[in-house]
Write a protein that holds these residues in place. Structure first.
Motif, mmCIF file in Angstrom:
data_model
loop_
_atom_site.group_PDB
_atom_site.id
_atom_site.type_symbol
_atom_site.label_atom_id
_atom_site.label_comp_id
_atom_site.label_asym_id
_atom_site.label_seq_id
_atom_site.Cartn_x
_atom_site.Cartn_y
_atom_site.Cartn_z
ATOM 1 N N ALA A 92 -38.838 31.823 -43.946
ATOM 2 C CA ALA A 92 -38.136 31.036 -42.934
ATOM 3 C C ALA A 92 -38.861 31.062 -41.593
ATOM 4 O O ALA A 92 -38.968 30.037 -40.907
ATOM 5 N N LYS A 93 -39.364 32.212 -41.221
ATOM 6 C CA LYS A 93 -40.103 32.309 -39.953
ATOM 7 C C LYS A 93 -41.350 31.448 -39.986
ATOM 8 O O LYS A 93 -41.654 30.716 -39.032
ATOM 9 N N GLU A 94 -42.091 31.519 -41.095
ATOM 10 C CA GLU A 94 -43.317 30.734 -41.223
ATOM 11 C C GLU A 94 -43.042 29.238 -41.124
ATOM 12 O O GLU A 94 -43.876 28.474 -40.626
ATOM 13 N N MET A 95 -41.874 28.817 -41.575
ATOM 14 C CA MET A 95 -41.536 27.392 -41.572
ATOM 15 C C MET A 95 -40.954 26.922 -40.249
ATOM 16 O O MET A 95 -40.730 25.727 -40.069
ATOM 17 N N GLY A 96 -40.648 27.848 -39.352
ATOM 18 C CA GLY A 96 -40.166 27.454 -38.038
ATOM 19 C C GLY A 96 -38.668 27.441 -37.863
ATOM 20 O O GLY A 96 -38.149 26.763 -36.963
ATOM 21 N N ALA A 97 -37.937 28.186 -38.700
ATOM 22 C CA ALA A 97 -36.489 28.287 -38.521
ATOM 23 C C ALA A 97 -36.170 28.906 -37.166
ATOM 24 O O ALA A 97 -36.923 29.737 -36.647
ATOM 25 N N ASP A 98 -35.047 28.511 -36.589
ATOM 26 C CA ASP A 98 -34.638 29.056 -35.290
ATOM 27 C C ASP A 98 -34.021 30.438 -35.419
ATOM 28 O O ASP A 98 -34.070 31.234 -34.476
ATOM 29 N N ALA A 99 -33.421 30.707 -36.566
ATOM 30 C CA ALA A 99 -32.794 32.013 -36.828
ATOM 31 C C ALA A 99 -32.550 32.111 -38.327
ATOM 32 O O ALA A 99 -32.757 31.148 -39.074
ATOM 33 N N CYS A 100 -32.114 33.281 -38.767
ATOM 34 C CA CYS A 100 -31.772 33.496 -40.171
ATOM 35 C C CYS A 100 -30.363 34.055 -40.283
ATOM 36 O O CYS A 100 -29.916 34.815 -39.418
ATOM 37 N N LEU A 101 -29.682 33.679 -41.354
ATOM 38 C CA LEU A 101 -28.342 34.168 -41.664
ATOM 39 C C LEU A 101 -28.429 34.992 -42.937
ATOM 40 O O LEU A 101 -28.898 34.507 -43.968
ATOM 41 N N LEU A 102 -27.969 36.248 -42.864
ATOM 42 C CA LEU A 102 -28.157 37.173 -43.977
ATOM 43 C C LEU A 102 -26.818 37.697 -44.473
ATOM 44 O O LEU A 102 -26.176 38.539 -43.839
ATOM 45 N N VAL A 103 -26.394 37.170 -45.628
ATOM 46 C CA VAL A 103 -25.139 37.604 -46.224
ATOM 47 C C VAL A 103 -25.249 39.077 -46.628
ATOM 48 O O VAL A 103 -26.324 39.565 -46.994
ATOM 49 N N ALA A 104 -24.126 39.788 -46.542
ATOM 50 C CA ALA A 104 -24.105 41.192 -46.973
ATOM 51 C C ALA A 104 -24.469 41.274 -48.454
ATOM 52 O O ALA A 104 -24.110 40.397 -49.241
ATOM 53 N N ASP A 124 -36.665 45.006 -38.876
ATOM 54 C CA ASP A 124 -37.936 45.661 -38.556
ATOM 55 C C ASP A 124 -39.122 44.880 -39.115
ATOM 56 O O ASP A 124 -40.208 44.852 -38.521
ATOM 57 N N ALA A 125 -38.916 44.235 -40.270
ATOM 58 C CA ALA A 125 -40.028 43.606 -40.979
ATOM 59 C C ALA A 125 -40.377 42.216 -40.452
ATOM 60 O O ALA A 125 -41.540 41.794 -40.553
ATOM 61 N N VAL A 126 -39.380 41.496 -39.915
ATOM 62 C CA VAL A 126 -39.605 40.094 -39.530
ATOM 63 C C VAL A 126 -39.037 39.843 -38.131
ATOM 64 O O VAL A 126 -37.833 40.008 -37.916
ATOM 65 N N ALA A 127 -39.902 39.418 -37.234
ATOM 66 C CA ALA A 127 -39.491 39.184 -35.843
ATOM 67 C C ALA A 127 -38.958 37.764 -35.681
ATOM 68 O O ALA A 127 -39.653 36.848 -35.219
ATOM 69 N N ILE A 128 -37.714 37.577 -36.086
ATOM 70 C CA ILE A 128 -37.011 36.304 -35.923
ATOM 71 C C ILE A 128 -35.553 36.643 -35.648
ATOM 72 O O ILE A 128 -35.056 37.657 -36.147
ATOM 73 N N PRO A 129 -34.839 35.852 -34.835
ATOM 74 C CA PRO A 129 -33.418 36.129 -34.610
ATOM 75 C C PRO A 129 -32.642 36.132 -35.925
ATOM 76 O O PRO A 129 -32.789 35.220 -36.742
ATOM 77 N N GLN A 130 -31.801 37.154 -36.110
ATOM 78 C CA GLN A 130 -31.086 37.336 -37.369
ATOM 79 C C GLN A 130 -29.589 37.499 -37.117
ATOM 80 O O GLN A 130 -29.176 38.189 -36.187
ATOM 81 N N ILE A 131 -28.807 36.854 -38.001
ATOM 82 C CA ILE A 131 -27.346 36.863 -37.895
ATOM 83 C C ILE A 131 -26.776 37.527 -39.137
ATOM 84 O O ILE A 131 -27.068 37.105 -40.267
ATOM 85 N N LEU A 132 -25.989 38.560 -38.951
ATOM 86 C CA LEU A 132 -25.298 39.210 -40.056
ATOM 87 C C LEU A 132 -24.229 38.269 -40.591
ATOM 88 O O LEU A 132 -23.704 37.428 -39.856
ATOM 89 N N TYR A 133 -23.887 38.435 -41.874
ATOM 90 C CA TYR A 133 -22.838 37.584 -42.463
ATOM 91 C C TYR A 133 -21.916 38.462 -43.289
ATOM 92 O O TYR A 133 -22.302 39.009 -44.313
ATOM 93 N N ASN A 134 -20.677 38.575 -42.790
ATOM 94 C CA ASN A 134 -19.684 39.432 -43.426
ATOM 95 C C ASN A 134 -18.623 38.594 -44.118
ATOM 96 O O ASN A 134 -17.839 37.909 -43.470
ATOM 97 N N ILE A 160 -23.206 37.818 -35.562
ATOM 98 C CA ILE A 160 -22.570 37.983 -36.864
ATOM 99 C C ILE A 160 -21.694 36.780 -37.176
ATOM 100 O O ILE A 160 -21.021 36.235 -36.295
ATOM 101 N N LYS A 161 -21.722 36.367 -38.422
ATOM 102 C CA LYS A 161 -20.737 35.432 -38.955
ATOM 103 C C LYS A 161 -19.662 36.281 -39.614
ATOM 104 O O LYS A 161 -19.907 36.945 -40.613
ATOM 105 N N GLU A 162 -18.478 36.265 -39.041
ATOM 106 C CA GLU A 162 -17.369 37.112 -39.495
ATOM 107 C C GLU A 162 -16.366 36.229 -40.226
ATOM 108 O O GLU A 162 -15.686 35.405 -39.624
ATOM 109 N N ALA A 163 -16.299 36.405 -41.552
ATOM 110 C CA ALA A 163 -15.498 35.499 -42.380
ATOM 111 C C ALA A 163 -14.305 36.186 -43.028
ATOM 112 O O ALA A 163 -13.815 35.726 -44.053
#
Length: 292
Positions: A92-104, A124-134, A160-163
């Motif tokens: 996603a970072k390589e493709m130019g995404a603005d952020a990532c959403l990561l489901v638990a 730690d591994a990828v320097a892109i804005p990341q959003i937790l998904y609960n 965080i996306k709090e669902a």
């Protein structure tokens, strides 16, 4: 900072279950025209669990390219494998995404320490804005506010996306985070109250179908205008519920097909909306002002 109405975009498919890129482009243009504030590409509503790695990256790339910077694109890169989540997030970072959403991580049922280490490893591994998904109703694990507070200290974890639909979570999380940490609702039925209590917007299933109304309701709530927000949301309340009459994204893909925006296909193990459920959803769509 990505705020407002962010659509959890479906992944349209042809009858042979291959991704329908023509329909995907139609959806992208539809959302930009209707005022959607951001797109989540290949989140769980986008059937991420049944897209293989190459398809996942291809859909993200196509979406980012077609949006062309007009609104933010958040890539869904979560997995119950930490290694796979890192690989998808790098993609996603390589493709130019603005952020990532990561489901638990689903099914594994990690401890709170496991959740912390999982998300820390990705950040730690990828320097892109990341959003937790609960979304414990789907994953069988719950990212507790204490763990969110720990993770919020990482510079790459921005929200965080709090669902859960539990409005007390807004206050509990806000007490444990600092600065501009973003809180998105993932529960359409309680979205207005969530935003009024301090949320910054929502990642919405309903926005697939009525993007303009969801955008306007969220904007009013973010401005503190509860009366207008609730007034806009009122005709949508049956739709919020009806879009979960069967497992997501079964109902929303059927609704979009009825609207003429996509074909009817969905990948196994999910199946098309049952005949019994269709009148409920059709009536909710009509009440929400959707032309069928």
């Amino acid at each position: 900072m990505i705020k407002g109405s962010i659509v959890a975009l479906v992944t349209p498919m042809r009858d042979d279950e291959q991704v329908d890129y023509e329909a995907l482009e139609r959806l992208i243009e539809f959302h930009i025209e209707q005022g959607t504030d951001g797109i989540v590409s290949v989140g769980t509503t986008g059937e991420s669990a049944t897209l293989d790695h190459q398809e996942h990256c291809d859909v993200m790339r196509f979406t980012i390219d077609k949006v062309a910077g007009r609104i933010p694109v958040i890539a869904g890169t979560g997995s119950n494998s930490t290694r796979e989540a890192i690989e998808l997030t790098r993609c996603a970072k390589e493709m130019g995404a603005d952020a990532c959403l990561l489901v638990a991580p689903y099914y594994n049922k990690p401890t709170q320490e496991g959740l912390y280490q999982h998300y820390k490893a990705i950040a730690d591994a990828v320097a892109i804005p990341q959003i937790l998904y609960n979304v414990p109703g789907r994953t069988a694990c719950d990212i507790l506010p204490e763990t969110v507070g720990r993770l919020a200290q990482h510079p790459n974890i921005i929200g965080i996306k709090e669902a859960t639909g539990d409005l007390s979570r807004v206050r509990e999380i806000l007490r444990r985070v600092e600065g501009d940490f973003l809180l998105y609702t993932g529960d359409d039925g309680t979205a207005i109250d969530f935003i009024l209590q301090g949320g910054h917007g929502g990642i919405s299933v309903t926005a697939n179908v009525v993007p303009k109304a969801v955008h306007e309701a969220y904007l009013a709530a973010m401005s503190g205008n509860e009366l207008i927000a609730q007034e806009i949301d009122a005709p949508l309340r049956d739709l919020h519920a009806a879009l979960f009459v069967e497992s997501n994204p079964i109902p929303v893909k059927w609704a979009l097909h009825e609207m003429g925006l996509i074909g009817p296909a969905i990948r196994l193990p999910l199946t098309p909306l049952s005949e019994d459920a269709r009148p409920t959803l059709r009536n909710a769509l009509i009440k929400a002002g959707v032309a069928l």
